[in-house]
Design a protein around this motif. Structure first.
Motif, PDB file in Angstrom:
ATOM      1  N   ARG A 187      -0.682   4.146  -1.816  1.00 59.28           N
ATOM      2  CA  ARG A 187      -1.976   5.270  -1.277  1.00 59.28           C
ATOM      3  C   ARG A 187      -0.790   6.058  -0.193  1.00 59.28           C
ATOM      4  NH1 ARG A 187      -5.620  -0.049  -0.645  1.00 59.28           N
ATOM      5  NH2 ARG A 187      -6.211  -0.739  -1.901  1.00 59.28           N
ATOM      6  N   THR A 229      -4.810  -3.630   1.956  1.00 60.26           N
ATOM      7  CA  THR A 229      -5.208  -3.392   0.746  1.00 60.26           C
ATOM      8  C   THR A 229      -6.492  -2.996   0.829  1.00 60.26           C
ATOM      9  OG1 THR A 229      -5.020  -5.611  -0.015  1.00 60.26           O
ATOM     10  CG2 THR A 229      -2.801  -4.226   0.049  1.00 60.26           C
ATOM     11  N   ILE A 234       0.575  -1.420   0.372  1.00 58.05           N
ATOM     12  CA  ILE A 234      -0.318   0.671   0.294  1.00 58.05           C
ATOM     13  C   ILE A 234       0.921   1.301   0.500  1.00 58.05           C
ATOM     14  CG2 ILE A 234      -1.489  -0.591   0.945  1.00 58.05           C
ATOM     15  CD1 ILE A 234      -0.718   0.269   3.589  1.00 58.05           C
TER      16      ILE A 234
END
Length: 530
Positions: free
Chosen positions: A382, A435, A379
Motif C-alpha cells: 500500500r 492493516t 502494508i
C-alpha cells in the motif's frame, strides 16, 4: 483433592522394577548466558520401565534429554546409567553407551536407503566391503518385528513421516539400546500406527529395555507408561506412578497451580458479556492430518475468544488453518457468513485478518531490520508505487503507532533486535493494526515479556475489542483466559471439546476440559469435505 509436591524438586520415587534404577539423574543444573534452563532437576528411570516425561514449553524436558545424551554438558549434578557414572561427550557417545534417541523431527538421511539409515556407521562388512544382501535382509527383519513390511532398498525420503519414525525406531533396536528416548513419537502417526508403536514399546519393555516417552497427549501416557516425571520452569515438580495421579492433578502440576475460584489480576479490560448476533468468523469441523480432528471456533465482532488447551492440543494449528498458512483436509471456514478458505496468508490479510505468531523471534520480527521496517512490513504494497516506498506516509504511520502503543525506542530506525521483548511484541501488534484488520489472531501474545509490558498488551487487547475488533487469543495462562475472554473454546488432542462463556469461564471448568477432554458444552464437529 490429594496435595501433590510443590515446585521444589521431588526425591526420586521407587522405580517400577523395584530394584536399582537404570538411569538416575540428580541435581542437574544447566544455564545459558546466565539464565537457568535446569535447576536441581531430577529424573529416575527403572530397568524395563516406560517412563513419561512431560511439561509445558520451556519446562526443561529437551534440555534434560540433551544433557543426558551429551548434546549439552551439565553445569552441576550427577548422572548414573547402568550402574556407573555417565558423562557422555556427544550423542554418538551416548548411542555407543546404550542410549538411543528418536526425535519428533526424524534426523535420518532422506536420500539414503532405508537399510542404509538403519545401519548408518555400522554397516556389515567383509574385507572392507559392505555386505548389501546381509544388511538389507537384517533391515527387513527388524522392520517386520515392528509390523512394517517394505522395500528397504528404496530411499527413505520416498516414505511417509510415520514410516521414517519406524525406521528410526528400528535403528534404535538394532544397536541393542538399553534406553530408548522417544520425543513426541505419535505426532505424525494415525490411530493404527499408534497402536503398532505401543505394541513395539511393550515388546521393548518385555525385553528389559527402558523407554522415556515424551508426549503431551494424556491418553497415550496412561495407555503405555508406568511412571511419570513432570517438569516446570527447569525443575522436577513431581515423580511417581501413573496410577497414583489423576489427569486433573497432572494438569495442575504442569501449570503450577491448584484449582481455586478466585481470579488473579491481569491488565485486561473486558466489557460485559460476549456479543450477540452472527459470528464474524466461524471455523467448523477442521481436520488437518493427525493434528486436528474436528476443531471448531467462532468469533464475533468486538469479542475476545480464547483458545485453551495443553501443548499439542491443536491451538496453533487451528489458527494457522484459519489464516491460510495450512490447508485443512476437511471442514469449513466462513467470514461474514461467506466461505473463506484462504489459500495463503496474503489472501487472509486482504480479507482483514492479522496473525501474531507464538514464536516472535522465528516467525515475527526480522531482527536486522529497523522498527520502522518491521512495523510497516504487512502494508508495504500500500505504501509503494512503482517499487518506491512513500517514506513520508510510512513515517506518519510509524509515529502514530509508536505513540499509540507506547513503544519504547530511541528512534524508528533502531534495529528491532535491540528492543525488549515487550516492545518487540508491541511492534508486531502495530504491524497488524496498521492493516486495519477486522479479526486479529494472537498466539501467546504475552509470553516471554516482563510484567509491566504484559499488562499493557493485555489492556490494549481489551481496548481493541471494545473498539469493535474481533480477537482470537491463544493463551496458556488461565488468568488471561478467565479475565480477558468473553468466550473460551477448549481443545483436546485436536478436537474442540468445550465452549465456555460468561461465568462458566472458571479455573475448574477450564482445567477439567483440558485434562479430561470434556466440558460444560460439547461442540459438534461436522464432517465436511473441502
Amino acid at each position: 483433592m490429594t496435595t501433590l509436591p510443590s515446585s521444589s524438586a521431588s526425591p526420586p520415587a521407587p522405580t517400577s522394577s523395584g530394584g536399582s534404577p537404570l538411569l538416575d539423574m540428580q541435581g542437574i543444573q544447566k544455564s545459558f548466558a546466565g539464565v537457568a534452563a535446569l535447576a536441581q532437576a531430577s529424573l529416575t528411570v527403572g530397568a524395563g520401565e516406560v517412563h513419561a516425561l512431560i511439561g509445558q514449553n520451556g519446562a526443561g524436558k529437551s534440555t534434560m534429554i540433551k544433557v543426558l545424551t551429551g548434546a549439552y554438558q551439565r553445569d552441576g549434578g550427577s548422572i548414573t546409567f547402568a550402574g556407573g557414572p555417565a558423562a557422555f561427550s556427544s550423542p554418538l557417545a551416548a548411542q555407543l553407551g546404550g542410549i538411543a534417541t528418536i526425535y519428533q523431527e526424524v534426523n535420518l538421511i532422506a536420500l539414503r536407503t532405508v537399510a542404509e539409515n538403519i545401519f548408518l556407521g555400522r554397516e556389515p562388512k567383509k574385507w572392507g566391503l559392505i555386505q548389501w544382501p546381509v544388511m538389507n535382509a537384517e533391515a527387513s527383519r527388524l522392520l517386520k518385528e515392528l509390523g512394517i513390511s517394505l522395500d528397504v532398498t528404496q530411499p527413505l525420503g520416498t516414505f511417509s513421516t510415520a514410516i521414517q519414525q519406524m525406521v528410526a525406531l528400528a535403528r534404535a533396536v538394532s544397536i541393542n539400546a538399553r534406553l530408548v528416548i522417544m520425543d513426541e513419537p505419535t505426532s505424525s502417526l494415525n490411530e493404527r500406527e499408534v497402536e503398532t508403536l505401543f505394541g513395539v514399546i511393550r515388546g521393548l519393555k518385555d525385553r528389559g529395555v527402558s523407554v522415556i516417552f515424551v508426549s503431551h497427549r494424556l491418553d497415550e501416557l496412561y495407555a503405555v507408561c508406568d511412571r511419570i516425571t513432570v517438569m516446570r520452569d527447569g525443575r522436577t515438580v513431581y515423580a511417581g506412578n501413573m496410577a497414583d495421579i489423576s489427569r486433573l492433578q497432572l494438569v495442575e502440576q504442569m501449570l503450577g497451580r491448584e484449582i481455586k475460584n478466585e481470579g488473579a489480576q491481569t491488565g485486561f479490560v473486558k466489557s460485559g458479556a460476549g456479543k450477540s448476533g452472527e459470528p464474524l468468523l466461524k471455523a467448523e469441523g477442521i481436520r488437518l492430518g493427525q493434528r486436528l480432528s474436528g476443531a471448531s471456533v467462532a468469533v464475533r465482532q468486538g469479542e475476545v475468544v480464547g483458545l485453551a488447551g495443553l501443548l499439542g492440543s491443536g491451538r496453533s494449528e487451528l489458527a494457522r488453518v484459519i489464516f491460510g498458512a495450512d490447508t485443512p483436509d476437511a471442514g469449513t471456514v466462513t467470514l461474514d457468513g461467506q466461505p473463506a478458505h484462504f489459500r495463503t496468508p496474503a489472501e487472509a490479510i486482504r480479507a482483514g485478518l492479522g496473525f501474531c505468531s507464538e514464536d516472535r523471534k522465528a516467525e515475527g520480527i526480522i531482527p536486522e531490520l529497523s522498527v520502522r521496517e518491521n512495523l510497516t512490513l504487512a502494508i508495504l504494497p500500500r505504501l509503494a508505487r512503482a517499487g518506491v516506498v512513500d517514506t513520508a506516509r510510512q513515517s506518519e504511520i510509524v509515529d502514530r503507532f509508536v505513540a499509540q502503543l507506547g513503544i519504547k525506542t530511541s528512534n524508528p530506525d533502531q534495529p528491532i533486535r535491540e528492543l525488549s521483548g515487550g516492545n518487540q511484541q508491541k511492534v508486531l501488534l502495530a504491524r497488524w493494526l496498521a492493516t486495519d484488520p477486522r479479526l486479529l489472531i494472537l498466539d501467546e501474545p504475552t509470553r516471554g515479556i516482563d510484567v509491566g509490558a504484559k499488562a499493557e498488551i493485555q489492556r490494549l487487547i481489551g481496548e481493541l475489542a471494545q473498539d469493535g475488533l474481533g480477537v482470537l487469543m491463544i493463551s496458556s495462562e488461565l488468568e488471561e483466559l478467565i479475565e480477558g475472554c468473553h468466550e473460551v473454546t477448549v481443545l483436546h488432542d485436536g478436537h474442540s471439546v468445550a465452549r465456555l462463556s460468561g461465568d462458566r469461564i472458571t479455573e475448574p471448568e477450564l482445567l477439567h476440559a483440558m485434562a479430561q477432554g470434556a466440558g460444560a458444552q460439547d461442540i459438534p464437529a461436522p464432517q465436511v469435505r473441502l
